[in-house]
Design a protein around this motif. Structure first.
Motif, PDB file in Angstrom:
ATOM      1  N   ALA A 107     -28.774 -14.303 -90.791  1.00  0.00           N
ATOM      2  CA  ALA A 107     -28.541 -13.472 -91.979  1.00  0.00           C
ATOM      3  C   ALA A 107     -27.290 -12.659 -91.742  1.00  0.00           C
ATOM      4  O   ALA A 107     -26.894 -12.411 -90.595  1.00  0.00           O
ATOM      5  CB  ALA A 107     -29.724 -12.556 -92.245  1.00  0.00           C
ATOM      6  N   ASN A 108     -26.665 -12.241 -92.849  1.00  0.00           N
ATOM      7  CA  ASN A 108     -25.453 -11.425 -92.729  1.00  0.00           C
ATOM      8  C   ASN A 108     -25.464 -10.259 -93.714  1.00  0.00           C
ATOM      9  O   ASN A 108     -24.410  -9.826 -94.164  1.00  0.00           O
ATOM     10  CB  ASN A 108     -24.193 -12.280 -92.873  1.00  0.00           C
ATOM     11  N   ASP A 109     -26.656  -9.764 -94.031  1.00  0.00           N
ATOM     12  CA  ASP A 109     -26.750  -8.577 -94.872  1.00  0.00           C
ATOM     13  C   ASP A 109     -27.843  -7.676 -94.307  1.00  0.00           C
ATOM     14  O   ASP A 109     -28.874  -8.148 -93.833  1.00  0.00           O
ATOM     15  CB  ASP A 109     -27.040  -8.946 -96.333  1.00  0.00           C
ATOM     16  N   ILE A 110     -27.614  -6.386 -94.356  1.00  0.00           N
ATOM     17  CA  ILE A 110     -28.520  -5.427 -93.736  1.00  0.00           C
ATOM     18  C   ILE A 110     -29.887  -5.422 -94.408  1.00  0.00           C
ATOM     19  O   ILE A 110     -30.900  -5.162 -93.747  1.00  0.00           O
ATOM     20  CB  ILE A 110     -27.886  -4.015 -93.695  1.00  0.00           C
ATOM     21  N   GLU A 111     -29.958  -5.743 -95.702  1.00  0.00           N
ATOM     22  CA  GLU A 111     -31.242  -5.767 -96.393  1.00  0.00           C
ATOM     23  C   GLU A 111     -32.186  -6.829 -95.830  1.00  0.00           C
ATOM     24  O   GLU A 111     -33.401  -6.662 -95.832  1.00  0.00           O
ATOM     25  CB  GLU A 111     -31.067  -5.996 -97.905  1.00  0.00           C
TER      26      GLU A 111
ATOM     27  N   SER B 128     -20.166  -4.160 -86.120  1.00  0.00           N
ATOM     28  CA  SER B 128     -18.905  -3.486 -85.827  1.00  0.00           C
ATOM     29  C   SER B 128     -19.206  -2.039 -85.475  1.00  0.00           C
ATOM     30  O   SER B 128     -19.889  -1.348 -86.238  1.00  0.00           O
ATOM     31  CB  SER B 128     -17.979  -3.541 -87.039  1.00  0.00           C
ATOM     32  N   PRO B 129     -18.696  -1.564 -84.354  1.00  0.00           N
ATOM     33  CA  PRO B 129     -18.939  -0.157 -83.997  1.00  0.00           C
ATOM     34  C   PRO B 129     -18.252   0.815 -84.944  1.00  0.00           C
ATOM     35  O   PRO B 129     -18.625   1.982 -85.013  1.00  0.00           O
ATOM     36  CB  PRO B 129     -18.391  -0.035 -82.577  1.00  0.00           C
ATOM     37  N   GLN B 130     -17.275   0.350 -85.711  1.00  0.00           N
ATOM     38  CA  GLN B 130     -16.589   1.215 -86.664  1.00  0.00           C
ATOM     39  C   GLN B 130     -17.317   1.307 -88.000  1.00  0.00           C
ATOM     40  O   GLN B 130     -17.036   2.181 -88.792  1.00  0.00           O
ATOM     41  CB  GLN B 130     -15.152   0.731 -86.929  1.00  0.00           C
ATOM     42  N   GLY B 131     -18.234   0.417 -88.251  1.00  0.00           N
ATOM     43  CA  GLY B 131     -18.881   0.351 -89.553  1.00  0.00           C
ATOM     44  C   GLY B 131     -20.131   1.208 -89.629  1.00  0.00           C
ATOM     45  O   GLY B 131     -20.735   1.562 -88.624  1.00  0.00           O
ATOM     46  N   ALA B 132     -20.490   1.546 -90.844  1.00  0.00           N
ATOM     47  CA  ALA B 132     -21.749   2.236 -91.117  1.00  0.00           C
ATOM     48  C   ALA B 132     -22.219   1.797 -92.499  1.00  0.00           C
ATOM     49  O   ALA B 132     -21.405   1.577 -93.391  1.00  0.00           O
ATOM     50  CB  ALA B 132     -21.562   3.746 -91.078  1.00  0.00           C
ATOM     51  N   GLN B 133     -23.508   1.623 -92.635  1.00  0.00           N
ATOM     52  CA  GLN B 133     -24.104   1.322 -93.934  1.00  0.00           C
ATOM     53  C   GLN B 133     -25.226   2.334 -94.129  1.00  0.00           C
ATOM     54  O   GLN B 133     -26.216   2.317 -93.410  1.00  0.00           O
ATOM     55  CB  GLN B 133     -24.614  -0.118 -93.993  1.00  0.00           C
ATOM     56  N   TRP B 134     -25.019   3.213 -95.098  1.00  0.00           N
ATOM     57  CA  TRP B 134     -25.920   4.338 -95.315  1.00  0.00           C
ATOM     58  C   TRP B 134     -27.042   3.982 -96.273  1.00  0.00           C
ATOM     59  O   TRP B 134     -26.848   3.238 -97.215  1.00  0.00           O
ATOM     60  CB  TRP B 134     -25.142   5.540 -95.842  1.00  0.00           C
TER      61      TRP B 134
ATOM     62  N   LEU C  20     -27.965   2.517 -91.342  1.00  0.00           N
ATOM     63  CA  LEU C  20     -28.880   1.392 -91.240  1.00  0.00           C
ATOM     64  C   LEU C  20     -28.461   0.397 -90.161  1.00  0.00           C
ATOM     65  O   LEU C  20     -29.314  -0.289 -89.585  1.00  0.00           O
ATOM     66  CB  LEU C  20     -29.024   0.707 -92.598  1.00  0.00           C
ATOM     67  N   LEU C  21     -27.168   0.331 -89.853  1.00  0.00           N
ATOM     68  CA  LEU C  21     -26.714  -0.529 -88.758  1.00  0.00           C
ATOM     69  C   LEU C  21     -27.216   0.010 -87.427  1.00  0.00           C
ATOM     70  O   LEU C  21     -27.674  -0.758 -86.565  1.00  0.00           O
ATOM     71  CB  LEU C  21     -25.193  -0.640 -88.749  1.00  0.00           C
ATOM     72  N   ASP C  22     -27.139   1.329 -87.241  1.00  0.00           N
ATOM     73  CA  ASP C  22     -27.683   1.935 -86.027  1.00  0.00           C
ATOM     74  C   ASP C  22     -29.181   1.682 -85.914  1.00  0.00           C
ATOM     75  O   ASP C  22     -29.699   1.397 -84.826  1.00  0.00           O
ATOM     76  CB  ASP C  22     -27.421   3.438 -86.000  1.00  0.00           C
ATOM     77  N   LEU C  23     -29.879   1.798 -87.021  1.00  0.00           N
ATOM     78  CA  LEU C  23     -31.322   1.566 -87.024  1.00  0.00           C
ATOM     79  C   LEU C  23     -31.641   0.116 -86.660  1.00  0.00           C
ATOM     80  O   LEU C  23     -32.549  -0.148 -85.872  1.00  0.00           O
ATOM     81  CB  LEU C  23     -31.899   1.928 -88.392  1.00  0.00           C
ATOM     82  N   ALA C  24     -30.891  -0.826 -87.206  1.00  0.00           N
ATOM     83  CA  ALA C  24     -31.084  -2.239 -86.860  1.00  0.00           C
ATOM     84  C   ALA C  24     -30.820  -2.471 -85.378  1.00  0.00           C
ATOM     85  O   ALA C  24     -31.543  -3.231 -84.723  1.00  0.00           O
ATOM     86  CB  ALA C  24     -30.187  -3.129 -87.718  1.00  0.00           C
TER      87      ALA C  24
ATOM     88  N   ALA D 157     -30.530  -8.833 -78.253  1.00  0.00           N
ATOM     89  CA  ALA D 157     -29.205  -8.492 -77.727  1.00  0.00           C
ATOM     90  C   ALA D 157     -28.311  -8.020 -78.863  1.00  0.00           C
ATOM     91  O   ALA D 157     -28.403  -8.529 -79.983  1.00  0.00           O
ATOM     92  CB  ALA D 157     -28.578  -9.709 -77.049  1.00  0.00           C
ATOM     93  N   ILE D 158     -27.453  -7.059 -78.566  1.00  0.00           N
ATOM     94  CA  ILE D 158     -26.539  -6.500 -79.561  1.00  0.00           C
ATOM     95  C   ILE D 158     -25.118  -6.688 -79.054  1.00  0.00           C
ATOM     96  O   ILE D 158     -24.820  -6.364 -77.904  1.00  0.00           O
ATOM     97  CB  ILE D 158     -26.830  -5.004 -79.790  1.00  0.00           C
ATOM     98  N   TYR D 159     -24.265  -7.209 -79.936  1.00  0.00           N
ATOM     99  CA  TYR D 159     -22.869  -7.451 -79.586  1.00  0.00           C
ATOM    100  C   TYR D 159     -21.982  -6.750 -80.597  1.00  0.00           C
ATOM    101  O   TYR D 159     -22.189  -6.886 -81.805  1.00  0.00           O
ATOM    102  CB  TYR D 159     -22.568  -8.956 -79.583  1.00  0.00           C
ATOM    103  N   ASP D 160     -21.011  -5.999 -80.087  1.00  0.00           N
ATOM    104  CA  ASP D 160     -20.074  -5.355 -81.008  1.00  0.00           C
ATOM    105  C   ASP D 160     -18.918  -6.301 -81.278  1.00  0.00           C
ATOM    106  O   ASP D 160     -18.384  -6.927 -80.366  1.00  0.00           O
ATOM    107  CB  ASP D 160     -19.600  -4.000 -80.479  1.00  0.00           C
ATOM    108  N   ILE D 161     -18.619  -6.448 -82.556  1.00  0.00           N
ATOM    109  CA  ILE D 161     -17.505  -7.301 -82.960  1.00  0.00           C
ATOM    110  C   ILE D 161     -16.680  -6.551 -84.000  1.00  0.00           C
ATOM    111  O   ILE D 161     -17.223  -5.882 -84.869  1.00  0.00           O
ATOM    112  CB  ILE D 161     -17.972  -8.661 -83.532  1.00  0.00           C
TER     113      ILE D 161
END
Length: 126
Positions: free
Chosen positions: A41-45, A62-68, A91-95, A105-109
């Motif tokens: 999947a490629n959407d936070i929902e 992405s460490p620069q991104g945020a989805q509120w 929500l990215l941090d929560l995921a 595993a979590i990878y920053d891209i």
């Protein structure tokens, strides 16, 4: 014995980076091979409820991104917002937290750095 601590560190990073990048590269290959099969999947929902359930094997963010927004684990609903509101959380941090706590595993891209792998993106265990 003749190397300084800095030189020894530099050599160790060079050797170990290959090891750590191998796992990331394998996860990328898995995402690309499984895309379109229902195992990615490629959407936070979509990603967030699956991370909560422990299905995310690999998560790319992405460490620069945020989805509120807000996530309700009972209803499995995600309420995504354009900008941050008072009660919102990233929500990215929560995921990432759910993925890590459930053994994923979590990878920053960086956005656009890996062709075919957006941010966020996830590979599901099943």
């Amino acid at each position: 014995d003749d190397l300084t601590d800095a030189e020894l560190h530099e050599r160790a990073v060079g050797v170990m980076s290959t090891y750590f990048l191998a796992a990331r590269d394998e996860a990328i290959d898995s995402y690309l091979n499984l895309a379109g099969t229902g195992r990615t999947a490629n959407d936070i929902e979509t990603i967030l409820p699956e991370a909560f359930d422990g299905r995310v094997a690999s998560l790319f963010v992405s460490p620069q991104g945020a989805q509120w927004g807000r996530f309700d684990p009972v209803s499995r609903k995600t309420d995504l917002h354009e900008s941050r509101s008072e009660d919102d959380e990233d929500l990215l941090d929560l995921a990432c937290a759910y993925t890590y706590l459930k053994g994923g595993a979590i990878y920053d891209i960086a956005p656009g750095s890996i062709p075919g792998v957006p941010s966020p993106a996830a590979v599901f265990r099943y």
